[in-house]
Design a protein around this motif. Structure first.
Motif, PDB file in Angstrom:
ATOM      1  N   CYS A 156      41.323 106.514  -7.896  1.00  0.00           N
ATOM      2  CA  CYS A 156      42.664 106.166  -6.959  1.00  0.00           C
ATOM      3  C   CYS A 156      44.093 106.557  -7.829  1.00  0.00           C
ATOM      4  O   CYS A 156      44.838 107.055  -6.869  1.00  0.00           O
ATOM      5  CB  CYS A 156      42.512 104.506  -6.745  1.00  0.00           C
ATOM      6  N   ASP A 157      43.851 106.239  -9.032  1.00  0.00           N
ATOM      7  CA  ASP A 157      45.115 106.709  -9.496  1.00  0.00           C
ATOM      8  C   ASP A 157      45.377 108.292  -9.493  1.00  0.00           C
ATOM      9  O   ASP A 157      46.517 108.511  -9.394  1.00  0.00           O
ATOM     10  CB  ASP A 157      44.961 106.025 -11.082  1.00  0.00           C
ATOM     11  N   SER A 158      44.316 108.963  -9.770  1.00  0.00           N
ATOM     12  CA  SER A 158      44.640 110.480  -9.879  1.00  0.00           C
ATOM     13  C   SER A 158      45.101 110.860  -8.400  1.00  0.00           C
ATOM     14  O   SER A 158      45.510 111.935  -8.468  1.00  0.00           O
ATOM     15  CB  SER A 158      43.199 111.141 -10.451  1.00  0.00           C
ATOM     16  N   TYR A 159      44.725 110.154  -7.526  1.00  0.00           N
ATOM     17  CA  TYR A 159      44.955 110.747  -6.136  1.00  0.00           C
ATOM     18  C   TYR A 159      46.300 109.861  -5.564  1.00  0.00           C
ATOM     19  O   TYR A 159      46.486 109.796  -4.456  1.00  0.00           O
ATOM     20  CB  TYR A 159      43.865 110.715  -4.985  1.00  0.00           C
ATOM     21  N   PHE A 192      42.021 108.848   1.319  1.00  0.00           N
ATOM     22  CA  PHE A 192      41.266 109.580   0.282  1.00  0.00           C
ATOM     23  C   PHE A 192      40.093 110.451   1.002  1.00  0.00           C
ATOM     24  O   PHE A 192      39.769 111.638   0.204  1.00  0.00           O
ATOM     25  CB  PHE A 192      40.676 108.645  -0.643  1.00  0.00           C
ATOM     26  N   MET A 193      39.467 109.921   1.981  1.00  0.00           N
ATOM     27  CA  MET A 193      38.241 110.478   2.638  1.00  0.00           C
ATOM     28  C   MET A 193      38.870 111.946   3.072  1.00  0.00           C
ATOM     29  O   MET A 193      38.175 112.804   3.126  1.00  0.00           O
ATOM     30  CB  MET A 193      37.797 109.711   3.569  1.00  0.00           C
ATOM     31  N   GLY A 194      40.036 111.765   3.929  1.00  0.00           N
ATOM     32  CA  GLY A 194      40.611 113.170   4.503  1.00  0.00           C
ATOM     33  C   GLY A 194      40.854 114.108   3.346  1.00  0.00           C
ATOM     34  O   GLY A 194      40.714 115.305   3.633  1.00  0.00           O
ATOM     35  N   GLU A 195      41.465 113.604   2.173  1.00  0.00           N
ATOM     36  CA  GLU A 195      41.519 114.537   1.070  1.00  0.00           C
ATOM     37  C   GLU A 195      40.315 115.115   0.697  1.00  0.00           C
ATOM     38  O   GLU A 195      40.492 116.337   0.489  1.00  0.00           O
ATOM     39  CB  GLU A 195      42.392 113.837   0.038  1.00  0.00           C
ATOM     40  N   MET A 196      39.367 114.344   0.585  1.00  0.00           N
ATOM     41  CA  MET A 196      38.084 114.920   0.266  1.00  0.00           C
ATOM     42  C   MET A 196      37.396 115.967   1.127  1.00  0.00           C
ATOM     43  O   MET A 196      36.878 116.871   0.798  1.00  0.00           O
ATOM     44  CB  MET A 196      37.077 113.874  -0.191  1.00  0.00           C
ATOM     45  N   LYS A 197      37.729 115.441   2.416  1.00  0.00           N
ATOM     46  CA  LYS A 197      37.229 116.637   3.468  1.00  0.00           C
ATOM     47  C   LYS A 197      38.087 117.916   3.220  1.00  0.00           C
ATOM     48  O   LYS A 197      37.429 119.001   3.459  1.00  0.00           O
ATOM     49  CB  LYS A 197      37.576 115.975   4.893  1.00  0.00           C
ATOM     50  N   MET A 253      32.645 108.294  -3.317  1.00  0.00           N
ATOM     51  CA  MET A 253      32.677 107.118  -4.274  1.00  0.00           C
ATOM     52  C   MET A 253      34.095 107.345  -4.956  1.00  0.00           C
ATOM     53  O   MET A 253      34.431 108.395  -5.073  1.00  0.00           O
ATOM     54  CB  MET A 253      31.572 106.755  -5.123  1.00  0.00           C
ATOM     55  N   TRP A 254      34.659 106.332  -5.300  1.00  0.00           N
ATOM     56  CA  TRP A 254      35.868 106.206  -6.031  1.00  0.00           C
ATOM     57  C   TRP A 254      36.171 104.866  -6.640  1.00  0.00           C
ATOM     58  O   TRP A 254      35.093 103.926  -6.394  1.00  0.00           O
ATOM     59  CB  TRP A 254      37.300 106.353  -4.999  1.00  0.00           C
ATOM     60  N   ASP A 255      36.851 104.869  -7.558  1.00  0.00           N
ATOM     61  CA  ASP A 255      37.044 103.864  -8.569  1.00  0.00           C
ATOM     62  C   ASP A 255      38.667 103.723  -8.937  1.00  0.00           C
ATOM     63  O   ASP A 255      39.228 104.590  -8.361  1.00  0.00           O
ATOM     64  CB  ASP A 255      36.409 103.643  -9.831  1.00  0.00           C
ATOM     65  N   GLY A 256      39.160 103.059  -9.797  1.00  0.00           N
ATOM     66  CA  GLY A 256      40.339 102.732 -10.288  1.00  0.00           C
ATOM     67  C   GLY A 256      41.061 103.938 -10.697  1.00  0.00           C
ATOM     68  O   GLY A 256      42.109 104.464 -10.350  1.00  0.00           O
ATOM     69  N   ASN A 257      40.427 104.869 -11.722  1.00  0.00           N
ATOM     70  CA  ASN A 257      40.776 106.051 -12.084  1.00  0.00           C
ATOM     71  C   ASN A 257      41.038 107.199 -10.974  1.00  0.00           C
ATOM     72  O   ASN A 257      42.009 107.776 -11.166  1.00  0.00           O
ATOM     73  CB  ASN A 257      39.650 106.608 -13.303  1.00  0.00           C
TER      74      ASN A 257
END
Length: 150
Positions: free
Chosen positions: A79-82, A95-100, A73-77
């Motif tokens: 998204c901003d931090s990544y 983002f999913m790739g970064e989480m992997k 899951m993600w939200d605005g904060n």
């Protein structure tokens, strides 16, 4: 409506295919028909995001509940931090790739420490860093655990 999304046969096929995946092992570039798993994720996310009252945060949460082992899951904060433009299907896939990558890194690190259970390790580390969840957050986690056992 979200029911239309779920009743759509094309979406059902995508959801079924992705139901066998998890964040540790998914290969986003793996072919599936005339597309890739990454493209399936982007399409599902995009379709959900366009639903009335869902948006980008809701889309990621809904996908997470469809497969809790895959979708983060993600939200605005977040998204901003990544440094991602909130709402972008391409941004969500990145983002999913970064989480992997993060999950793999954490698994590798805990192995060096003689640990084997990433979830337990993360819970201890969060507590050590002062994470103090609220009662509603703990109830949310409790409800999640209980619902998974049914």
């Amino acid at each position: 409506m979200i029911s239309n999304f779920l009743e759509n046969e094309d979406n059902q096929d995508k959801i079924e295919k992705l139901s066998r995946e998890n964040i540790e092992t998914i290969k986003f570039g793996e072919r599936y028909g005339n597309t890739t798993l990454g493209e399936l994720i982007k399409r599902l996310y995009s379709d959900l995001r366009e639903e009335k009252f869902i948006g980008s945060t809701g889309a990621s949460k809904f996908l997470h509940f469809l497969n809790t082992d895959l979708f983060v899951m993600w939200d605005g904060n977040i998204c901003d931090s990544y440094h991602h433009k909130e709402g972008s299907p391409g941004g969500y896939l990145k983002f999913m790739g970064e989480m992997k990558t993060l999950a793999k890194h954490l698994f590798d690190e805990i192995k060096k420490l003689g640990e084997s259970d990433l979830k337990e390790y993360m819970i201890r580390e969060l507590a050590r860093k002062g994470y103090k969840p609220t009662i509603p957050k703990l109830l949310d986690e409790y409800n999640y655990v209980i619902s998974e056992k049914k």
